[in-house]
Design a protein around this motif. Structure first.
Motif, PDB file in Angstrom:
ATOM      1  N   THR A 134       0.817  -1.225   0.000  1.00  0.00           N
ATOM      2  CA  THR A 134       0.000   0.000   0.000  1.00  0.00           C
ATOM      3  C   THR A 134       0.845   1.267   0.000  1.00  0.00           C
ATOM      4  OG1 THR A 134      -0.199  -0.194   2.413  1.00  0.00           O
ATOM      5  CG2 THR A 134      -1.999  -1.073   1.070  1.00  0.00           C
ATOM      6  N   ARG A 135       2.069   1.179   0.468  1.00  0.00           N
ATOM      7  CA  ARG A 135       2.954   2.349   0.475  1.00  0.00           C
ATOM      8  C   ARG A 135       3.406   2.728  -0.939  1.00  0.00           C
ATOM      9  NH1 ARG A 135       4.562   5.450   5.214  1.00  0.00           N
ATOM     10  NH2 ARG A 135       3.838   4.226   6.984  1.00  0.00           N
ATOM     11  N   TYR A 136       3.398   1.765  -1.842  1.00  0.00           N
ATOM     12  CA  TYR A 136       3.944   1.970  -3.185  1.00  0.00           C
ATOM     13  C   TYR A 136       2.860   2.204  -4.238  1.00  0.00           C
ATOM     14  CZ  TYR A 136       8.075  -0.170  -0.985  1.00  0.00           C
ATOM     15  OH  TYR A 136       9.131  -0.467  -0.154  1.00  0.00           O
ATOM     16  N   MET A 137       1.615   1.944  -3.887  1.00  0.00           N
ATOM     17  CA  MET A 137       0.527   1.987  -4.863  1.00  0.00           C
ATOM     18  C   MET A 137       0.153   3.412  -5.268  1.00  0.00           C
ATOM     19  SD  MET A 137      -2.013  -0.945  -3.381  1.00  0.00           S
ATOM     20  CE  MET A 137      -1.767  -2.673  -3.788  1.00  0.00           C
ATOM     21  N   PRO A 138      -0.372   3.604  -6.489  1.00  0.00           N
ATOM     22  CA  PRO A 138      -0.809   4.942  -6.940  1.00  0.00           C
ATOM     23  C   PRO A 138      -1.894   5.542  -6.054  1.00  0.00           C
ATOM     24  CG  PRO A 138      -0.665   3.429  -8.793  1.00  0.00           C
ATOM     25  CD  PRO A 138      -0.478   2.602  -7.571  1.00  0.00           C
ATOM     26  N   SER A 139      -2.672   4.712  -5.388  1.00  0.00           N
ATOM     27  CA  SER A 139      -3.754   5.226  -4.532  1.00  0.00           C
ATOM     28  C   SER A 139      -3.215   6.121  -3.426  1.00  0.00           C
ATOM     29  CB  SER A 139      -4.544   4.076  -3.917  1.00  0.00           C
ATOM     30  OG  SER A 139      -3.697   3.188  -3.193  1.00  0.00           O
ATOM     31  N   ARG A 140      -1.997   5.866  -2.995  1.00  0.00           N
ATOM     32  CA  ARG A 140      -1.411   6.706  -1.933  1.00  0.00           C
ATOM     33  C   ARG A 140      -1.303   8.154  -2.383  1.00  0.00           C
ATOM     34  NH1 ARG A 140       4.578   6.007   0.895  1.00  0.00           N
ATOM     35  NH2 ARG A 140       4.406   7.806   2.296  1.00  0.00           N
ATOM     36  N   ALA A 141      -0.778   8.377  -3.583  1.00  0.00           N
ATOM     37  CA  ALA A 141      -0.642   9.741  -4.102  1.00  0.00           C
ATOM     38  C   ALA A 141      -2.007  10.377  -4.344  1.00  0.00           C
ATOM     39  CB  ALA A 141       0.176   9.737  -5.391  1.00  0.00           C
ATOM     40  N   MET A 142      -2.974   9.577  -4.781  1.00  0.00           N
ATOM     41  CA  MET A 142      -4.324  10.091  -5.013  1.00  0.00           C
ATOM     42  C   MET A 142      -4.930  10.631  -3.722  1.00  0.00           C
ATOM     43  SD  MET A 142      -5.751   7.025  -7.474  1.00  0.00           S
ATOM     44  CE  MET A 142      -7.443   7.539  -7.235  1.00  0.00           C
ATOM     45  N   ILE A 143      -4.793   9.865  -2.654  1.00  0.00           N
ATOM     46  CA  ILE A 143      -5.341  10.285  -1.356  1.00  0.00           C
ATOM     47  C   ILE A 143      -4.631  11.539  -0.855  1.00  0.00           C
ATOM     48  CG2 ILE A 143      -5.615   9.597   1.061  1.00  0.00           C
ATOM     49  CD1 ILE A 143      -5.801   6.652  -0.053  1.00  0.00           C
ATOM     50  N   ASP A 144      -3.305  11.560  -0.982  1.00  0.00           N
ATOM     51  CA  ASP A 144      -2.541  12.744  -0.557  1.00  0.00           C
ATOM     52  C   ASP A 144      -2.977  13.996  -1.322  1.00  0.00           C
ATOM     53  OD1 ASP A 144      -1.113  11.240   1.249  1.00  0.00           O
ATOM     54  OD2 ASP A 144       0.709  11.107   0.029  1.00  0.00           O
ATOM     55  N   GLU A 145      -3.198  13.861  -2.617  1.00  0.00           N
ATOM     56  CA  GLU A 145      -3.602  15.013  -3.433  1.00  0.00           C
ATOM     57  C   GLU A 145      -4.957  15.561  -3.008  1.00  0.00           C
ATOM     58  OE1 GLU A 145      -3.424  13.478  -7.383  1.00  0.00           O
ATOM     59  OE2 GLU A 145      -1.224  13.362  -7.389  1.00  0.00           O
ATOM     60  N   ILE A 146      -5.878  14.656  -2.671  1.00  0.00           N
ATOM     61  CA  ILE A 146      -7.213  15.084  -2.224  1.00  0.00           C
ATOM     62  C   ILE A 146      -7.118  15.843  -0.908  1.00  0.00           C
ATOM     63  CG2 ILE A 146      -9.419  14.219  -1.350  1.00  0.00           C
ATOM     64  CD1 ILE A 146      -9.090  11.918  -3.425  1.00  0.00           C
ATOM     65  N   VAL A 147      -6.352  15.305   0.023  1.00  0.00           N
ATOM     66  CA  VAL A 147      -6.198  15.964   1.328  1.00  0.00           C
ATOM     67  C   VAL A 147      -5.485  17.308   1.160  1.00  0.00           C
ATOM     68  CG1 VAL A 147      -5.077  15.795   3.585  1.00  0.00           C
ATOM     69  CG2 VAL A 147      -6.254  13.799   2.624  1.00  0.00           C
ATOM     70  N   ASP A 148      -4.407  17.326   0.359  1.00  0.00           N
ATOM     71  CA  ASP A 148      -3.634  18.548   0.169  1.00  0.00           C
ATOM     72  C   ASP A 148      -4.439  19.644  -0.527  1.00  0.00           C
ATOM     73  OD1 ASP A 148      -1.491  17.340   1.371  1.00  0.00           O
ATOM     74  OD2 ASP A 148      -0.419  16.907  -0.495  1.00  0.00           O
TER      75      ASP A 148
END
Length: 335
Positions: A134-148
Motif C-alpha cells: 500500500t505504500r507503493y501503490m498509486p492510490s497513496r498519491a491520489m489520497i494525498d492530493e485530495i487531502v492537500d
C-alpha cells in the motif's frame, strides 16, 4: 528502455510467494517492466518443493536452501516471503551476501530486530526495503492530493479497519512465529493512518485487545492522538470479516477509501453527505508490481532504501506496534 534487468529471487514458497511469482511473470511480459525485472529463482527448505514452484511459474533456477540462493552471483534482488519471526535473520543473510532484499511486512517481529537489520544494510551499503504494497501503490498519491487540495477542509479524524478470518493458519496463532493479527493485518490500518498523518508520531496511544487461546492478539482497537488534536482509530482482527474501510474526516467533508489493503476507489463527500467526486484506481497487474519496480530502480540507482518506504518509516511503525503490544503485555517467546 535499455536498463539492465534485475534478476529477482523469492525466498520461501508459501502463499504470498505464489502471489509474487505471478507478479514477476506478468511484469516480465509487460513492456513497462520487461526491461527492468526478470523472475529468476526460488528457494525453499525442501528442494523438491522449490523445484515444483519454479516449474509452475517458469523460473529457471531453484534451490533447496536459502544459503545457496544468496550465494548465486546472478541473484540481484531477494523477496523474503517467510513468517515475521524469520525476516530479520534472513534479511541479514541477504545483506551479508551483498544481495538487496525486499522484505515482506511486517518487516520484523519487533523494532530491535528491524533496527539491527537496517543498521547492517546501511553499514554494508545494501538496499533493504519493506514490502508493504500500500505504500507503493498509486492510490497513496491520489489520497494525498485530495487531502492537500483542501477538498474536505482540515483533517481531524482518521479510522481504518482490516480484518479477515485467518486464525486457521498456523503462523497466525503461533507466538514463536510472531503470530497474531497485529503484525499481519493490523499493520495495514496503522500504515494507512501513518500515511494520512504524513509520518507524524502520535502523542498518546491507547489500545485494547482480545487474546487468542495461544496468547497472541486475535482482535484489537488502537486509538492514536496527535499533537494538533487529530484522533485516529485502527482496528483489526483475525476472527471476523471486516469492512476494510478507510475514513478521513475533515471540517468540510470526508473521504472514504474502499479496501485499505488495496484501495479500489476513493470517494469524496461534502458536509451534507453528498458524493462530490469519485476516483478509480488505475488498473494494475496484481498490485505487487509497484514495490518490485521501486526496489529495482533503487538498486539500479545505488540507493539503500526506497522513497515510498524509507527506513525511518519502517522503524516508526515497528516501534508503534511494539508500544501497542507493551500496552497489552504481549511478548513473543524469543523476546
Amino acid at each position: 528502455m535499455g536498463k539492465p534487468l534485475i534478476n529477482v529471487a523469492i525466498l520461501g514458497a508459501g502463499r504470498i510467494a505464489h502471489h509474487m511469482a505471478e507478479t514477476l511473470v506478468k511484469m516480465a511480459a509487460d513492456p513497462r517492466y520487461s526491461t527492468l525485472v526478470a523472475p529468476y529463482a526460488v528457494a525453499a527448505r525442501d528442494g523438491d518443493r522449490a523445484r515444483a514452484f519454479a516449474d509452475q511459474y517458469g523460473f529457471p533456477v531453484s534451490y533447496g536452501s536459502y544459503e545457496e540462493l544468496v550465494a548465486d552471483p546472478n541473484v540481484d534482488l531477494v523477496y523474503i516471503a517467510t513468517p515475521h519471526s524469520l525476516h530479520a535473520e534472513q534479511g541479514k543473510l541477504c545483506v551479508q551476501a551483498g544481495k538487496a532484499a525486499l522484505v515482506e511486512k511486517s518487516f520484523a517481529a519487533n523494532a530491535a530486530q528491524a533496527r539491527d537489520l537496517l543498521d547492517a544494510a546501511e553499514s554494508a551499503g545494501v538496499l533493504v526495503t519493506e514490502a508493504i504494497w500500500t505504500r507503493y501503490m498509486p492510490s497513496r498519491a491520489m489520497i494525498d492530493e485530495i487531502v492537500d487540495a483542501g477538498l474536505i477542509g482540515e483533517v481531524k479524524s482518521v479510522s481504518a479497519d482490516l480484518s479477515y478470518p485467518v486464525s486457521f493458519k498456523a503462523r497466525m496463532t503461533d507466538p514463536a512465529l510472531a503470530g497474531g493479527a497485529l503484525l499481519d493485518v493490523g499493520v495495514y490500518p496503522l500504515n494507512f493512518i501513518d500515511m494520512v498523518m504524513r509520518g507524524r508520531t502520535p502523542e498518546r496511544v491507547a489500545s485494547t485487545f482480545v487474546p487468542y487461546e495461544t496468547g497472541v492478539d486475535a482482535s484489537s482497537s488502537t486509538t492514536l492522538v496527535y499533537g494538533d488534536g487529530t484522533m485516529a482509530v485502527a482496528t483489526s482482527s483475525m476472527l471476523t470479516v471486516g469492512d476494510r474501510l478507510g475514513l478521513i474526516r475533515g471540517s468540510e467533508g470526508y473521504v472514504t477509501c474502499e479496501n485499505i489493503n488495496n484501495v479500489e476507489r476513493v470517494d469524496i463527500w461534502n458536509k451534507d453527505h453528498k458524493l462530490v467526486a469519485s476516483r478509480e484506481v488505475p488498473e494494475q497487474l496484481t498490485g505487487y508490481e509497484y514495490e518490485v519496480a521501486s526496489a529495482a530502480r533503487a538498486l539500479l540507482d545505488g540507493r539503500t532504501e526506497c522513497p515510498e518506504m524509507p527506513h525511518a518509516d519502517t522503524l516508526r511503525i515497528m516501534e508503534l506496534m511494539d508500544s501497542i503490544r507493551a500496552l497489552w503485555d504481549v511478548k513473543f517467546p524469543f523476546e
